[in-house]
Design an enzyme around this catalytic site. Structure first.
Site, PDB file in Angstrom:
ATOM      1  N   HIS A 266      44.062  55.021  31.438  1.00 49.11           N
ATOM      2  CA  HIS A 266      44.892  56.220  31.363  1.00 49.11           C
ATOM      3  C   HIS A 266      46.077  56.123  32.306  1.00 49.11           C
ATOM      4  O   HIS A 266      46.189  56.913  33.246  1.00 49.11           O
ATOM      5  CB  HIS A 266      44.045  57.448  31.700  1.00 49.11           C
ATOM      6  CG  HIS A 266      43.321  57.977  30.516  1.00 49.11           C
ATOM      7  ND1 HIS A 266      42.114  58.638  30.609  1.00 49.11           N
ATOM      8  CD2 HIS A 266      43.623  57.942  29.203  1.00 49.11           C
ATOM      9  CE1 HIS A 266      41.715  58.973  29.394  1.00 49.11           C
ATOM     10  NE2 HIS A 266      42.611  58.564  28.532  1.00 49.11           N
TER      11      HIS A 266
ATOM     12  N   HIS B  36      37.344  52.860  28.323  1.00 47.48           N
ATOM     13  CA  HIS B  36      36.458  53.994  28.029  1.00 47.48           C
ATOM     14  C   HIS B  36      35.602  53.782  26.786  1.00 47.48           C
ATOM     15  O   HIS B  36      34.844  54.657  26.410  1.00 47.48           O
ATOM     16  CB  HIS B  36      37.286  55.267  27.831  1.00 47.48           C
ATOM     17  CG  HIS B  36      38.071  55.643  29.040  1.00 47.48           C
ATOM     18  ND1 HIS B  36      39.430  55.431  29.153  1.00 47.48           N
ATOM     19  CD2 HIS B  36      37.688  56.192  30.204  1.00 47.48           C
ATOM     20  CE1 HIS B  36      39.832  55.840  30.334  1.00 47.48           C
ATOM     21  NE2 HIS B  36      38.814  56.305  30.996  1.00 47.48           N
TER      22      HIS B  36
ATOM     23  N   CYS C 248      34.189  49.334  30.194  1.00 51.29           N
ATOM     24  CA  CYS C 248      33.575  49.251  31.520  1.00 51.29           C
ATOM     25  C   CYS C 248      32.051  49.213  31.371  1.00 51.29           C
ATOM     26  O   CYS C 248      31.486  50.023  30.618  1.00 51.29           O
ATOM     27  CB  CYS C 248      33.988  50.468  32.345  1.00 51.29           C
ATOM     28  SG  CYS C 248      33.160  50.504  33.937  1.00 51.29           S
TER      29      CYS C 248
ATOM     30  N   HIS D  25      37.189  63.674  25.027  1.00 48.33           N
ATOM     31  CA  HIS D  25      37.497  62.457  25.781  1.00 48.33           C
ATOM     32  C   HIS D  25      36.984  61.227  25.019  1.00 48.33           C
ATOM     33  O   HIS D  25      35.858  61.232  24.530  1.00 48.33           O
ATOM     34  CB  HIS D  25      36.852  62.532  27.169  1.00 48.33           C
ATOM     35  CG  HIS D  25      37.376  61.492  28.111  1.00 48.33           C
ATOM     36  ND1 HIS D  25      37.002  60.176  28.027  1.00 48.33           N
ATOM     37  CD2 HIS D  25      38.263  61.559  29.123  1.00 48.33           C
ATOM     38  CE1 HIS D  25      37.642  59.485  28.965  1.00 48.33           C
ATOM     39  NE2 HIS D  25      38.410  60.312  29.653  1.00 48.33           N
TER      40      HIS D  25
ATOM     41  N   GLU E 183      35.773  58.466  25.984  1.00 46.80           N
ATOM     42  CA  GLU E 183      34.486  57.951  26.479  1.00 46.80           C
ATOM     43  C   GLU E 183      33.325  58.714  25.829  1.00 46.80           C
ATOM     44  O   GLU E 183      32.331  58.115  25.390  1.00 46.80           O
ATOM     45  CB  GLU E 183      34.415  58.113  28.010  1.00 46.80           C
ATOM     46  CG  GLU E 183      33.058  57.712  28.574  1.00 46.80           C
ATOM     47  CD  GLU E 183      32.869  58.126  30.039  1.00 46.80           C
ATOM     48  OE1 GLU E 183      33.844  58.111  30.811  1.00 46.80           O
ATOM     49  OE2 GLU E 183      31.732  58.470  30.389  1.00 46.80           O
TER      50      GLU E 183
ATOM     51  N   CYS F 256      29.792  57.596  37.694  1.00 44.80           N
ATOM     52  CA  CYS F 256      30.216  56.325  38.281  1.00 44.80           C
ATOM     53  C   CYS F 256      30.455  56.460  39.780  1.00 44.80           C
ATOM     54  O   CYS F 256      31.065  57.420  40.238  1.00 44.80           O
ATOM     55  CB  CYS F 256      31.483  55.896  37.569  1.00 44.80           C
ATOM     56  SG  CYS F 256      32.284  54.564  38.401  1.00 44.80           S
TER      57      CYS F 256
ATOM     58  N   SER G  32      44.546  61.768  32.742  1.00 45.33           N
ATOM     59  CA  SER G  32      43.400  61.069  33.326  1.00 45.33           C
ATOM     60  C   SER G  32      42.408  62.083  33.887  1.00 45.33           C
ATOM     61  O   SER G  32      42.733  62.839  34.808  1.00 45.33           O
ATOM     62  CB  SER G  32      43.896  60.133  34.430  1.00 45.33           C
ATOM     63  OG  SER G  32      42.918  59.990  35.436  1.00 45.33           O
ATOM     64  N   SER G  33      41.206  62.107  33.317  1.00 41.43           N
ATOM     65  CA  SER G  33      40.277  63.162  33.735  1.00 41.43           C
ATOM     66  C   SER G  33      39.790  62.933  35.156  1.00 41.43           C
ATOM     67  O   SER G  33      39.561  63.889  35.897  1.00 41.43           O
ATOM     68  CB  SER G  33      39.120  63.309  32.754  1.00 41.43           C
ATOM     69  OG  SER G  33      38.229  62.264  32.893  1.00 41.43           O
TER      70      SER G  33
ATOM     71  N   SER H 118      42.759  54.916  37.558  1.00 46.75           N
ATOM     72  CA  SER H 118      43.610  54.071  36.701  1.00 46.75           C
ATOM     73  C   SER H 118      45.006  53.902  37.290  1.00 46.75           C
ATOM     74  O   SER H 118      45.934  53.515  36.579  1.00 46.75           O
ATOM     75  CB  SER H 118      43.757  54.686  35.311  1.00 46.75           C
ATOM     76  OG  SER H 118      42.530  55.079  34.816  1.00 46.75           O
TER      77      SER H 118
HETATM   78 FE1  F3S Z   1      34.201  52.213  35.027  1.00 41.63          FE
HETATM   79 FE2  F3S Z   1      33.825  53.928  36.871  1.00 41.63          FE
HETATM   80 FE3  F3S Z   1      36.062  52.872  36.601  1.00 41.63          FE
HETATM   81  S1  F3S Z   1      33.147  54.098  34.796  1.00 41.63           S
HETATM   82  S2  F3S Z   1      36.300  52.466  34.453  1.00 41.63           S
HETATM   83  S3  F3S Z   1      34.218  51.786  37.210  1.00 41.63           S
HETATM   84  S4  F3S Z   1      35.723  54.977  37.161  1.00 41.63           S
END
Ligand code: F3S
Length: 282
Positions: free
Chosen positions: A42, A76, A98, A126, A128, A192, A220-221, A264
């Site tokens: 993003h 995503h 990812c 989203h 993802e 994450c 970008s969330s 990002s």
């Molecule tokens: Fe993956 Fe976490 Fe980045 S899900 S894309 S490491 S914010």
């Protein structure tokens, strides 16, 4: 830490690119003359750089890929049926999803096949979440808050998954609501760590800063989440995409400017913002 006209600029302890984004960019740089299906990450500026320097284009409609084309699957992830269709049509698929997104996709599929009601805490629109949902063989329900959960008709066994960028506190509210109402609730921590570390760091910095700049794509969330945490702790918080949005008036009488960036956001954009602040305050 840098100092200009008595105002200090301090970067959050953790900020910016996460492991998954670094990995996706490396994959894109190694696959010149390919195209990503949907934006790889993003951040429109980084996407332009990949196009210019590595000839990695951007395709919005997966049906335009032809046999022999190289398609890079974005960080995503994409919808399962589309991935399968690409592979079936002979497109060379390079997966830059990812691994922290692949995991909830696998959980959604496994739990759904085992007969659990799959509930996903996240944003239905989203990419993802569209992707993760598509892996639940018998469907999944996306919720954004406890209120959304209240009227659901769920099986006795429920599997709960979160969007990688969600706040743990909010996720726990949903889990707390579901646990006493169902025979079995399996709560998967799919949030994450990179997001969590950036969130903790921005909270600590925003508490002591009197102005905060959060750099990242407007769509970008995880940047939006960082901004909301920052705003809770520092009223003068601004979400900007790059140095062109920096306004000199924001810094009037400020002593500490905290800076963070979404997962990002490339380092070169962060450095441009710092230079812009410094030169405006000269
Ligand atoms: Fe993956 Fe976490 Fe980045 S899900 S894309 S490491 S914010």
């Amino acid at each position: 830490m840098q100092e200009k006209n008595r105002m200090k600029i301090e970067l959050a302890e953790n900020y910016g690119f996460c492991f998954g984004v670094k990995r996706a960019i490396k994959i894109a740089e190694e696959n010149t003359n390919a195209a990503t299906y949907g934006p790889l990450i993003h951040n429109s500026k980084e996407i332009q750089r990949l196009e210019k320097d590595f000839k990695v284009g951007l395709v919005d409609d997966f049906t335009t890929f032809k046999a022999g084309d190289k398609a890079i699957v974005r960080t995503h992830g994409i919808v399962k049926e589309e991935l399968e269709a690409l592979k079936r049509s002979g497109v060379d698929v390079v997966d830059a999803t990812c691994p922290f997104v692949t995991k909830p996709q696998e959980i959604a599929q496994e739990m759904s096949e085992k007969g659990y009601s799959v509930v996903i805490f996240g944003d239905e629109k989203h990419p993802e979440i569209k992707g993760v949902k598509s892996y639940a063989t018998h469907g999944a329900i996306v919720v954004g808050s406890v209120a959304d959960v209240k009227n659901l008709k769920l099986h006795e066994r429920v599997a709960l998954i979160a969007q990688t960028t969600r706040k743990v506190e909010d996720y726990m509210q949903i889990a707390n609501y579901l646990i006493p109402r169902h025979k079995e609730v399996r709560v998967f921590n799919t949030i994450c760590n990179a997001t969590f570390e950036n969130q903790e760091a921005i909270r600590a910095l925003a508490k002591k800063a009197d102005i905060m700049l959060i750099i990242g794509g407007k769509n970008s969330s995880n940047t939006k989440q960082l901004f909301s945490i920052s705003k809770e702790n520092c009223a003068d918080s601004y979400h900007i995409e790059d140095e062109s949005e920096v306004d000199i008036d924001w810094f009037d009488g400020k002593k500490l400017c905290g800076i963070s960036a979404g997962a990002s956001t490339p380092d070169w954009i962060i450095q441009n913002v710092i230079h812009a602040i410094e030169s405006k305050l000269k």
